[in-house]
Design an enzyme around this catalytic site. Structure first.
Site, short mmCIF file in Angstrom:
data_model
loop_
_atom_site.label_atom_id
_atom_site.label_comp_id
_atom_site.label_asym_id
_atom_site.label_seq_id
_atom_site.Cartn_x
_atom_site.Cartn_y
_atom_site.Cartn_z
N HIS A 21 -10.15 3.28 -0.41
CA HIS A 21 -10.28 2.85 0.98
C HIS A 21 -11.14 1.60 1.00
O HIS A 21 -12.12 1.49 1.72
CB HIS A 21 -10.87 3.97 1.85
CG HIS A 21 -10.14 4.14 3.15
ND1 HIS A 21 -10.74 4.37 4.35
CD2 HIS A 21 -8.81 4.08 3.41
CE1 HIS A 21 -9.82 4.46 5.30
NE2 HIS A 21 -8.65 4.29 4.76
N HIS A 37 0.82 -1.21 0.00
CA HIS A 37 0.00 0.00 0.00
C HIS A 37 0.86 1.27 0.00
O HIS A 37 0.55 2.23 -0.68
CB HIS A 37 -0.91 -0.01 1.23
CG HIS A 37 -1.90 1.11 1.28
ND1 HIS A 37 -3.03 1.14 0.51
CD2 HIS A 37 -1.90 2.25 2.00
CE1 HIS A 37 -3.69 2.25 0.76
NE2 HIS A 37 -3.03 2.94 1.67
#
Lengths: 82, 767
Positions: free
Chosen positions: B114, B63
């Site tokens: 998200h 990420h």
């Protein structure tokens, strides 16, 4: 009538914006000595008759899966009040 | 956290490492591979302290480090020409890209994912997604002025979809509305491939004057490092490394603690506080705290700057005094920022924070040399070269494999599969209604009605128009438009073409509103990079996007990659969400997506081919996916964009709507529904000129097309404009005061009936 009381609180490690706002408001009222506030939920489940073991089990399951969000909340107590 | 349990008793200092060099460390539990741990030891010349291990593990996560995607993302730089950079003030690598839009104004915009938090805890996951992207915008020195969101849910009729849907939509509206930001558009699609892995992408737009630009570079030895905003608690520890960088195991989420709870009111105060700090010139550099928290902010600020940094970690203001240093480094508590402040301006900084009741703590300072050192109560727990943490993370050249299934899928087109077409008016009209009421094309007002569209008073266009548009300058009317698109079905058929079609559609939408496309942001949502077939999809999508950006002449300014999106072991459709930002000199010249007057001529721009593979028609009518996506026509898109822009500018176009999902049929339905204006169409000339049948004329999804409404007295000028730009133009209808859509010799549908079908779908499942 018998009542099953379920109390749910936000998880300790997570931010509780509502509690934070209340703590700030208490400080603004000039009251010192309060370091934090946590705001939770209390459910009063009124039963039709005596609380059976079976019903209590059902409510316990409900408390975990339905009345609380296990990701961000903890069920802190389940008790029967006459 | 298991990672820190064994360190609570004895602080694992750099000194301690020398005494205890062979300790077994829980690197695997923190998501690091054997080779990565060995590399850290190699870089440091010793084993890392537990605090260093915490930092490396979060910063080297997929990420944060883009370790699987970096190799491909470089194309966005190398394929950006000098000409494309002309308006680019800040490109990829900072918190968000910044584009010069003239008159001393600049805008910054970015879309981020998200996804994983939003499956575990939909409300807070989506809410903090909005909060996170807004802080990226603030950290560039800009005032956030609008948000958008791109959502993908599981099948509309699946029992778990409502849980995720209500949580996500509620979270977005809660956070965005509390911040007082208009939500000017977005997308919502449903498909079973997203069942256990919804996509929640959030985009934010901000505006700044050129001179207000801020960067995340810690420079100036002696400058103070200040953490301000919310206190640090145990929220989302390891969210980036564990949650966003691995797949959910079968049977649902197991890694539950890594969520955060957001407080939009704290963020609103933080926005205003930051803007006042900027106005007072009180910060030298700034960085928001998102994934990887303090680990990320300190190492990135230091690595981007010209010196080192020293931080006293015990000065971090805590919500929970029991947190260990490792947990403090990894915490993803929301609504925090880190600033680099000149000591001479510290008093100003403090005064402004106090005014806004924002807590702050001076953690340390910028130092000589190139080390990032962190102490805990006077003992050294981190001593690293920050670039090894933040910049020079491992880069993987993951195995890539051409998907074994894709040739068979491509061979099963609409024709090869023998899907039933029709020349019957009644059947075509029924299909048009079925599409209008289908999950993906139905009205999304149930969602968008929960969002503020017009707060701040500068919204010129919002859903359901083709693009969102906001005014930037109240004097001149200067404004920007934004649109985002991604068709997962096209990308499943061909990720290279699919990504280009996503860009084409967003580009067309912005143009349709009357703006000139300027720059791109993307959020690349894919399955696991450890799956070679997914890696192939990713490589093709990035290549397609970079190639198309080069041809369209608009640069990618930033964005985000989200891997490990899969339901069970099945990857999601590749979903590269592409956002295009365009500029309009005066928002008064904006073009809505539907006509408001009767008697306007309706023109179809562009040509129609028999391109029904992967279409909404194939999906809704036949539950079919196969074949090849529509052809990409970038030169035609450019010409079309020029016509739409010039037509808007000269006041020739009263309404414009791009053709995409559902083809002409869906476009004419939405065109009329926008303001309740009826219309009459004839398709014979399309059939004759383009050699397509009625099914294709109505439902083909050929690219580079739009319908426009033009007043009769401007016909000659408008047709001249199209011919001058080489855009095929054909009059296919007129607007009428009939409250119906008539397709001559085929069918007539009452607008009330189409509207009812469009409006009933979402409430049926989520009402």
């Amino acid at each position: 009538m018998p009542t099953i009381v379920v109390e749910v609180m936000p998880k300790q490690e997570l931010l509780d914006p509502q509690g934070k706002a209340v703590a700030a408001a208490i400080a603004r009222k000039g009251i010192s000595g309060v370091s934090a506030v946590q705001v939770g939920k209390r459910f009063e489940i009124i039963t039709e008759g005596p609380v059976t073991a079976e019903l209590l089990e059902s409510v316990k399951a409900l408390a975990e899966d339905f009345l609380s969000n296990a990701v961000i909340e903890d069920v802190v107590s389940i008790e029967v009040v006459e | 956290m298991s990672a820190t349990e064994n360190t609570k008793a004895v602080l694992d200092t750099v000194e301690n490492v020398a005494k205890d060099p062979e300790r077994t460390q829980p690197y695997a539990a923190l998501g690091l591979k054997d080779g990565e741990y060995a590399l850290i030891k190699d870089i440091l010349g010793r084993r890392p302290t537990s605090a260093e291990l915490a930092m490396y593990s979060v910063m080297w996560s997929e990420h944060c480090s883009y370790k699987s995607s970096k190799k491909y993302l470089r194309q966005f730089g190398t394929k950006t020409t000098e000409e494309m950079r002309k308006h680019l003030m800040v490109g990829m690598g900072q918190n968000a890209g910044v584009v010069d839009i003239g008159d001393g104004w600049a805008v910054t915009f970015k879309v981020e994912s998200h996804n994983h938090p939003s499956y575990i805890e939909p409300f807070q996951g989506a809410a903090t997604g909005v909060g996170g992207i807004v802080r990226d915008i603030i950290s560039m020195g800009a005032r956030p002025i609008a948000v958008m969101d791109q959502l993908r849910f599981g099948a509309i009729d699946h029992e778990d979809t409502a849980r995720v849907f209500h949580g996500v939509v509620g979270g977005i509206s809660f956070y965005g509305n509390c911040l007082g930001l208009p939500n000017i558009g977005g997308e919502t699609y449903f498909d079973s491939c997203y069942q256990a892995n919804p996509l929640v992408n959030a985009l934010a737009l901000g505006v700044l004057r050129h001179e207000d630009l801020k960067l995340a570079n810690a420079t100036g030895v002696g400058n103070k490092v200040v953490l301000f905003g919310a206190r640090t608690g145990g929220d989302g520890i390891g969210g980036a490394s564990i949650l966003a960088s691995d797949s959910f195991s079968e049977g649902g989420p197991t890694k539950r603690p890594a969520v955060q709870v957001g407080d939009p009111f704290a963020e609103k105060v933080l926005i205003e506080c930051c803007l006042e700090l900027y106005a007072a010139d009180a910060v030298e550099a700034i960085q928001d705290l998102g994934a990887a928290g303090i680990s990320c902010a300190t190492s990135e600020l230091a690595a981007n700057g010209d010196g080192g940094m020293h931080v006293e970690l015990d000065r971090v203001l805590l919500r929970d005094e029991t947190l260990t240093p490792e947990e403090i480094l990894m915490s993803e508590s929301q609504e925090r920022m880190m600033a680099i402040v000149d000591p001479a301006k510290l008093a100003t900084f403090e005064a402004i924070c106090k005014k806004w009741e924002v807590e702050y703590s001076v953690l340390g300072e910028v130092t000589e040399g190139n080390r990032l050192t962190i102490d805990w109560h006077g003992e050294r727990i981190v001593d690293v070269d920050p670039s090894t943490v933040a910049v020079d993370s491992p880069v993987y050249d993951r195995p890539v494999a051409y998907p074994a299934w894709i040739d068979a899928l491509n061979a099963q087109g609409v024709n090869a599969s023998g899907l039933t077409r029709s020349e019957e008016g009644a059947q075509l009209g029924k299909w048009m209604l079925d599409l209008a009421g289908s999950a993906d094309l139905a009205s999304k007002s149930l969602i968008t009605n929960q969002y503020d569209h017009y707060v701040m008073g500068n919204t010129a266009l919002a859903m359901p128009d083709d693009a969102g548009m906001v005014r930037i300058d109240e004097e001149t009317g200067l404004g920007v438009a934004l649109a985002t698109d991604a068709n997962g079905r096209y990308c499943q058929l061909d990720p290279y073409v699919g990504a280009q079609l996503a860009l084409s559609e967003a580009y067309r939408n912005v143009s349709s509103a009357g703006a000139t496309p300027m720059a791109v942001t993307d959020c690349l949502n894919f399955g696991s990079p450890e799956n070679p077939e997914v890696m192939w999809q990713f490589s093709k999508a990035v290549e397609g996007l970079a190639d198309a950006c080069q041809i369209l002449g608009i640069p990618v300014t930033g964005g985000n990659v989200s891997f490990y999106n899969q339901t069970g072991d099945k990857p999601i459709f590749p979903t590269p969400v592409v956002g295009v930002m365009g500029v309009i000199d005066d928002v008064a010249a904006r073009v809505p997506s539907g006509p408001q007057d009767a008697g306007l001529n309706i023109y179809l721009l562009g040509t129609t081919q028999d391109e029904l593979d992967g279409s909404a028609w194939a999906h809704v009518v036949h539950d079919h996916l196969g074949g090849r996506p529509p052809a990409v026509k970038l030169e035609a898109e450019k010409a079309l964009s020029a016509v739409l822009g010039a037509g808007a500018n000269q006041g020739l176009i009263f309404a414009s709507h791009d053709l995409s999902d559902g083809g002409l049929a869906q476009a004419i339905a939405e065109f009329s529904l926008r303001f309740g204006m009826g219309a009459r169409y004839w398709l014979g000339e399309i059939e004759a000129r383009d050699g397509v049948d009625l099914t294709a004329a109505l439902f083909s999804e050929s690219s580079a097309r739009a319908i426009v409404a033009v007043p009769r007295e401007e016909d000659v000028k408008f047709i001249g404009l199209c011919e001058g730009r080489g855009v095929p133009v054909m009059r296919i209808g007129v607007t009428e005061d009939t409250a119906a859509i008539e397709v001559q010799n085929l069918f007539t549908l009452q607008l009330d009936e189409i509207r009812a079908r469009s409006n009933e779908t979402l409430p049926k499942y989520f009402g």
